[in-house]
Design a protein around this motif. Structure first.
Motif, PDB file in Angstrom:
ATOM      1  N   HIS A   1       0.853  -1.220   0.296  1.00  0.00           N
ATOM      2  CA  HIS A   1      -0.082   0.150   0.348  1.00  0.00           C
ATOM      3  C   HIS A   1       0.430   1.054   0.112  1.00  0.00           C
TER       4      HIS A   1
ATOM      5  N   SER B   1      -7.932   8.008  -4.460  1.00  0.00           N
ATOM      6  CA  SER B   1      -7.727   6.335  -3.938  1.00  0.00           C
ATOM      7  C   SER B   1      -7.552   5.463  -4.697  1.00  0.00           C
TER       8      SER B   1
ATOM      9  N   GLU C   1      -8.306   1.157  -5.314  1.00  0.00           N
ATOM     10  CA  GLU C   1      -8.156   0.145  -3.822  1.00  0.00           C
ATOM     11  C   GLU C   1      -8.616  -0.836  -4.586  1.00  0.00           C
TER      12      GLU C   1
ATOM     13  N   ASP D   1      -3.250  -0.199  -4.800  1.00  0.00           N
ATOM     14  CA  ASP D   1      -3.402   0.220  -3.712  1.00  0.00           C
ATOM     15  C   ASP D   1      -2.577   1.696  -4.126  1.00  0.00           C
TER      16      ASP D   1
END
Length: 229
Positions: free
Chosen positions: A2, A13, A15, A35
């Protein structure tokens, strides 16, 4: 792994982003559970070998490519439920894109090319703002010229002015100096970083040039569809 931005709340963002495409040899895993976050105002360099998924990652950030799975959120907007029209409006208002190929409209002057996104956004004075932006990138004397009458460096500066004119929160640049000579390419990149510093626009830069990437506040490396630690 991450990857977190160096400061601030994320403007972007991603994910668990994966993208799988069909091919004659079977399914190809272009991106694999990525990520990634980008902070407002940050400069992020994305490096890696050709075919690693760098440009695809950029297209997913822009909403120009839909991931097979995962979640994309830019400035609080989840791309998942948005249709193509909504994504286009969001890009118009929030995201600027500069490609290696300039993608200028050949039948329009430099001024008209830069004014197009401003007109679409309902700007009160699109041509005045376009002229100001062309002046900012050193092309005040080229406003009435068509792309075919401009050098490669000048065309890329017009493309940069067009991308920056609506004051996007996020600027995505995919090998923006790939078709330029060294001196011209450095001048274009100086402009990108200057505009980032002046207006606080987050810059995500895909490049094969490690020296150029090192100018960014953070660098991530993509290999085989994954972000490497």
């Amino acid at each position: 792994m991450h990857q977190r931005p160096i400061n601030g709340l994320p403007l972007v963002s991603l994910e668990a982003i994966s993208l799988n495409l069909a091919s004659l040899a079977g399914e190809v895993n272009v991106l694999d559970a990525i990520d990634l976050q980008v902070a407002a105002g940050e400069t992020l360099g994305v490096v890696g070998p050709s075919g690693s998924g760098k440009s695809t990652l950029l297209m997913i950030m822009a909403g120009l490519e839909r991931p097979s799975s995962g979640k994309v959120v830019v400035e609080g907007q989840d791309f998942g439920p948005m249709d193509e029209d909504a994504l286009a409006r969001f890009r118009r208002d929030t995201i600027g894109i500069v490609f290696q190929s300039f993608h200028l409209i050949p039948t329009m002057t430099a001024l008209e090319n830069v004014a197009v996104p401003l007109e679409l956004a309902g700007h009160a004075d699109p041509f005045g703002a376009a002229a100001e932006e062309l002046g900012r990138v050193g092309l005040a004397h080229r406003t009435t010229h068509y792309p075919g009458q401009l050098s490669g460096g000048e065309q890329q500066r017009v493309a940069l002015a067009r991308a920056f004119a609506p004051r996007p929160k996020l600027l995505l640049a995919d090998e923006p100096t790939g078709n330029l000579d060294g001196v011209t390419g450095r001048a274009v990149m100086d402009l990108l970083f200057d505009l980032n510093a002046r207006f606080g626009t987050a810059l995500v830069l895909v490049t094969h040039d490690d020296t150029l990437a090192a100018r960014c506040s953070r660098v991530v490396r993509v290999e085989d569809g994954k972000i490497k630690p």
